[in-house]
Design a protein around this motif. Structure first.
Motif, PDB file in Angstrom:
ATOM      1  N   GLY A   1       0.818  -1.197   0.000  1.00  0.00           N
ATOM      2  CA  GLY A   1       0.000   0.000   0.000  1.00  0.00           C
ATOM      3  C   GLY A   1       0.855   1.250   0.000  1.00  0.00           C
ATOM      4  N   GLU A   2       0.495   2.163  -0.863  1.00  0.00           N
ATOM      5  CA  GLU A   2       1.257   3.396  -1.021  1.00  0.00           C
ATOM      6  C   GLU A   2       0.284   4.573  -0.989  1.00  0.00           C
ATOM      7  OE1 GLU A   2       4.757   4.879  -4.163  1.00  0.00           O
ATOM      8  OE2 GLU A   2       4.089   2.796  -4.083  1.00  0.00           O
ATOM      9  N   CYS A   3       0.837   5.767  -0.927  1.00  0.00           N
ATOM     10  CA  CYS A   3       0.011   6.977  -0.963  1.00  0.00           C
ATOM     11  C   CYS A   3       0.630   7.954  -1.942  1.00  0.00           C
ATOM     12  CB  CYS A   3      -0.061   7.615   0.426  1.00  0.00           C
ATOM     13  SG  CYS A   3      -1.033   9.143   0.502  1.00  0.00           S
ATOM     14  N   ALA A   4      -0.182   8.771  -2.540  1.00  0.00           N
ATOM     15  CA  ALA A   4       0.338   9.813  -3.411  1.00  0.00           C
ATOM     16  C   ALA A   4       1.292  10.711  -2.631  1.00  0.00           C
ATOM     17  CB  ALA A   4      -0.818  10.634  -3.978  1.00  0.00           C
ATOM     18  N   ALA A   5       2.410  11.048  -3.250  1.00  0.00           N
ATOM     19  CA  ALA A   5       3.411  11.900  -2.618  1.00  0.00           C
ATOM     20  C   ALA A   5       3.211  13.346  -3.046  1.00  0.00           C
ATOM     21  CB  ALA A   5       4.810  11.437  -2.999  1.00  0.00           C
ATOM     22  N   SER A   6       3.728  14.254  -2.252  1.00  0.00           N
ATOM     23  CA  SER A   6       3.832  15.642  -2.692  1.00  0.00           C
ATOM     24  C   SER A   6       5.118  15.789  -3.494  1.00  0.00           C
ATOM     25  CB  SER A   6       3.841  16.584  -1.489  1.00  0.00           C
ATOM     26  OG  SER A   6       4.941  16.284  -0.640  1.00  0.00           O
ATOM     27  N   ALA A   7       5.199  16.846  -4.278  1.00  0.00           N
ATOM     28  CA  ALA A   7       6.390  17.060  -5.098  1.00  0.00           C
ATOM     29  C   ALA A   7       7.443  17.893  -4.386  1.00  0.00           C
ATOM     30  CB  ALA A   7       5.998  17.739  -6.417  1.00  0.00           C
ATOM     31  N   SER A   8       7.029  18.640  -3.378  1.00  0.00           N
ATOM     32  CA  SER A   8       7.951  19.534  -2.670  1.00  0.00           C
ATOM     33  C   SER A   8       7.812  19.348  -1.166  1.00  0.00           C
ATOM     34  CB  SER A   8       7.671  21.001  -3.032  1.00  0.00           C
ATOM     35  OG  SER A   8       7.826  21.217  -4.411  1.00  0.00           O
ATOM     36  N   TYR A   9       8.839  19.753  -0.460  1.00  0.00           N
ATOM     37  CA  TYR A   9       8.838  19.643   0.999  1.00  0.00           C
ATOM     38  C   TYR A   9       8.419  20.959   1.644  1.00  0.00           C
ATOM     39  CZ  TYR A   9      10.259  18.536   5.751  1.00  0.00           C
ATOM     40  OH  TYR A   9      10.252  18.299   7.101  1.00  0.00           O
ATOM     41  N   SER A  10       7.554  20.862   2.641  1.00  0.00           N
ATOM     42  CA  SER A  10       7.212  21.997   3.492  1.00  0.00           C
ATOM     43  C   SER A  10       6.560  21.440   4.744  1.00  0.00           C
ATOM     44  CB  SER A  10       6.245  22.964   2.789  1.00  0.00           C
ATOM     45  OG  SER A  10       4.953  22.384   2.689  1.00  0.00           O
ATOM     46  N   GLU A  11       6.395  22.285   5.740  1.00  0.00           N
ATOM     47  CA  GLU A  11       5.722  21.827   6.950  1.00  0.00           C
ATOM     48  C   GLU A  11       4.273  21.454   6.645  1.00  0.00           C
ATOM     49  OE1 GLU A  11       7.731  24.395   6.706  1.00  0.00           O
ATOM     50  OE2 GLU A  11       9.395  23.744   7.988  1.00  0.00           O
ATOM     51  N   ASP A  12       3.639  22.183   5.735  1.00  0.00           N
ATOM     52  CA  ASP A  12       2.271  21.835   5.336  1.00  0.00           C
ATOM     53  C   ASP A  12       2.241  20.468   4.654  1.00  0.00           C
ATOM     54  OD1 ASP A  12       1.115  24.118   6.332  1.00  0.00           O
ATOM     55  OD2 ASP A  12       1.151  25.194   4.415  1.00  0.00           O
ATOM     56  N   ALA A  13       3.226  20.204   3.798  1.00  0.00           N
ATOM     57  CA  ALA A  13       3.279  18.905   3.119  1.00  0.00           C
ATOM     58  C   ALA A  13       3.413  17.772   4.126  1.00  0.00           C
ATOM     59  CB  ALA A  13       4.434  18.879   2.120  1.00  0.00           C
ATOM     60  N   VAL A  14       4.212  17.988   5.162  1.00  0.00           N
ATOM     61  CA  VAL A  14       4.390  16.977   6.197  1.00  0.00           C
ATOM     62  C   VAL A  14       3.070  16.669   6.895  1.00  0.00           C
ATOM     63  CG1 VAL A  14       5.440  16.531   8.453  1.00  0.00           C
ATOM     64  CG2 VAL A  14       6.834  17.446   6.594  1.00  0.00           C
TER      65      VAL A  14
END
Length: 599
Positions: free
Chosen positions: A369-382
């Motif tokens: 099982g996987e989840c869609a990733a974000s493309a960039s890092y930020s505290e909101d992305a976390v």
């Protein structure tokens, strides 16, 4: 117009009283973001277009088929609640809405959900009028925001390379359900293969005092557990010993009822909540007795070494994108994979429809099982990714087919994880968070490279070259053949482990490789290498697999990929699921591996 996806959408908790709200809805784009100001949620406001739910407006099956950016969209439809639901609570369920959803019933805000991949629901009883009801959904899906978990959905309008057309709005079934004010809110099964028992965790909503929960567990039609539990608190746990039941005292060895891809045994469960004999809630579920752990550098399934032969499955369809046109299409993908000799899949950058997981459970098919990733890092992305993973495990915990979780992939969303302590902490946090929520599965911290703490050393390597590139092939074969060479390799110019981390003896699997491109018909696109004929395609597949099987240290693999997707033509099947060669040829090659090759 045909209504699609009419099957019951939640296989792990089934009730009889439900209404499918798929089909034609009113729909509008809101590019100027004027809908809230103009109160589009009000009963009298008419939306301009029609859409076929549960298909996103970008798809053919939606009836709109517009791939351009529209970051705010609205849905509306009417429904009526049956008279026999008068004394019930009415729950409105959404399989998935990408990305933020505000839900109104008769013009009143019933709830809000953020996260594009997981189911959510609202109790709408107090918003109902008793006549014709109206549900309105406002959706925001920021097309260019690289900090939301978007997976393969491109943030540029035209799909390209490994990035595909976006999915905006409702993309899984919408449905209503009637429940008693006292009803089963959650059921969670934790199997213990070593002791032949299962722990059932039952959570009840409403006034549970004085109520009982009657649970019946059956195996292949024969009742083996029947118990009544007095409810003294909202959540109760009960462990049931299965080994000592009558059906298993008559010579039926326990290996014959564990769940495996070869023998996908399932236990059926019925639960009734009662108040002095009156049935308040009746539900059906199931579980499988399955254990997965790592030991001696190998993955074990039910205490036996198990070589995983996985295929990368992105779960896209030409007419529906992320939404399968039918339940049968979900089933067919698993059947075709098994026909080719694969025993599981890595569900790539997508949280799949629960119906796919149901078919994996019943047909016998491992799932990472996987989840869609974000493309960039930020505290909101976390925070967004963390929230989605908590909901993923809540929804899918009971599926025996899922044997591993993959929270991060190829350093997507953590581009500086090699040396960044902050991003390493995020990888570690996801690894430990998932283990804190689920003790029954493996967790891969960053599938591909730059791993931190992880249960599997998961490596991606597409450097096998074309058939005439013998030096490149030999280098590929050598790089995956022995432990030292593999751990020191940099197949994508990135180290296998992030700075400060190293291999701790965990199993090593090649979890992306291959990607042989083969054009069928008018298809055009790309692959990591290419074949010009069916014979060349089969020959190249065998060449690559022979390198994998000659490795002394690999304990499984995941081949890229099951199907073509848009401009990618590196599937074993075309985008519309037509085989590119005789499937038995792929199976013969996949079956070259046997138990004696486990090192």
């Amino acid at each position: 117009m045909t209504t699609y996806r009419t099957e019951y959408p939640r296989p792990l908790l089934v009730r009889e009283n439900w209404i499918n709200l798929n089909g034609e809805w009113d729909f509008s784009f809101d590019d100027s973001n004027s809908g809230l100001r103009e109160k589009w949620q009000a009963d009298g406001h008419q939306l301009e277009q029609k859409i076929q739910v549960p298909f996103a407006y970008q798809t053919q099956l939606s009836g709109i088929h517009d791939p351009s950016f529209h970051d705010i969209v609205w849905y509306k439809r009417q429904f009526q609640v049956p008279a026999e639901w008068a004394e019930k609570q009415v729950i409105l369920h959404f399989g998935a809405v990408d990305y933020r959803a505000w839900v109104y019933v008769n013009g009143q805000l019933a709830g809000f959900h953020e996260g594009g991949h997981i189911s959510f629901s609202f109790d709408i009883t107090n918003y109902l009028s008793g006549g014709v009801e109206t549900v309105t959904v406002r959706v925001e899906d920021p097309s260019e925001d690289e900090t939301i978990p978007r997976g393969k959905q491109f943030w540029i309008e035209k799909s390209d390379s490994i990035w595909y057309t976006r999915t905006t709005g409702i993309w899984q079934t919408v449905w209503l359900e009637a429940v008693d004010p006292v009803h089963l809110a959650k059921i969670r099964f934790t199997p213990d293969v070593d002791h032949g028992s299962v722990e059932a965790e039952i959570e009840v909503a409403g006034n549970f005092a004085g109520k009982t929960a009657e649970i019946v567990i059956s195996f292949k039609g024969e009742v083996i557990v029947k118990d009544s539990i007095a409810l003294y608190e909202k959540m109760v746990k009960r462990t049931f010993d299965l080994y000592n039941r009558k059906i298993f005292r008559t010579g039926f060895h326990h290996d014959g009822w564990n769940w495996t891809p070869e023998n996908p045994n399932l236990f059926d469960v019925k639960i009734e909540l009662k108040d002095q004999g009156k049935v308040l809630d009746r539900t059906a579920s199931y579980f499988g007795m399955r254990k997965v752990h790592i030991q001696n550098g190998m993955v074990y399934l039910n205490n036996k070494p198990y070589y995983q032969k996985l295929v990368l499955d992105q779960g896209y369809w030409p007419e529906g994108l992320l939404t399968a046109p039918s339940d049968e299409d979900l089933k067919k993908d698993i059947e075709l994979s098994k026909e080719m000799g694969f025993n599981g899949c890595r569900k790539h950058q997508k949280v799949e429809d629960p119906r796919f997981l149901y078919w994996a459970d019943t047909l016998g098919f491992l799932v990472w099982g996987e989840c869609a990733a974000s493309a960039s890092y930020s505290e909101d992305a976390v925070s967004r990714l963390t929230r989605e993973w908590m909901e993923i495990i809540e929804r899918d915990y009971n599926h025996p087919s899922i044997v591993a979780w993959v929270p991060l992939n190829e350093s997507w969303g953590i581009p500086n994880v090699k040396g960044s302590k902050q991003q390493q902490h995020h990888s570690l946090a996801m690894y430990h968070l998932i283990h804190s929520l689920d003790t029954t599965r493996l967790v891969i911290s960053n599938d591909g490279w730059e791993l931190t703490a992880t249960d599997i050393c998961a490596v991606h390597n597409y450097n096998h070259g074309s058939q005439n590139e013998m030096a490149k092939y030999e280098a590929f074969k050598q790089s995956i053949g022995k432990k030292e060479e593999l751990l020191n390799s940099k197949p994508a110019r990135r180290g296998i482990y992030a700075d400060g981390f190293e291999h701790q003896g965990e199993p090593i699997l090649l979890t992306e490789f291959g990607g042989i491109g083969f054009k069928v018909g008018e298809d055009a696109g790309w692959g990591y290498t290419s074949a010009g004929s069916v014979e060349e395609f089969i020959s190249d597949y065998q060449r690559v697999m022979e390198a994998v099987y000659s490795s002394e240290i690999l304990h499984g693999y995941c081949y890229t990929q099951l199907t073509d997707v848009e401009q990618e033509i590196n599937g074993l099947l075309t985008y519309d699921r037509k085989p590119k060669c005789e499937l038995k040829k792929i199976r013969e090659i996949n079956d070259m591996w046997h138990d004696e090759m486990v090192k």
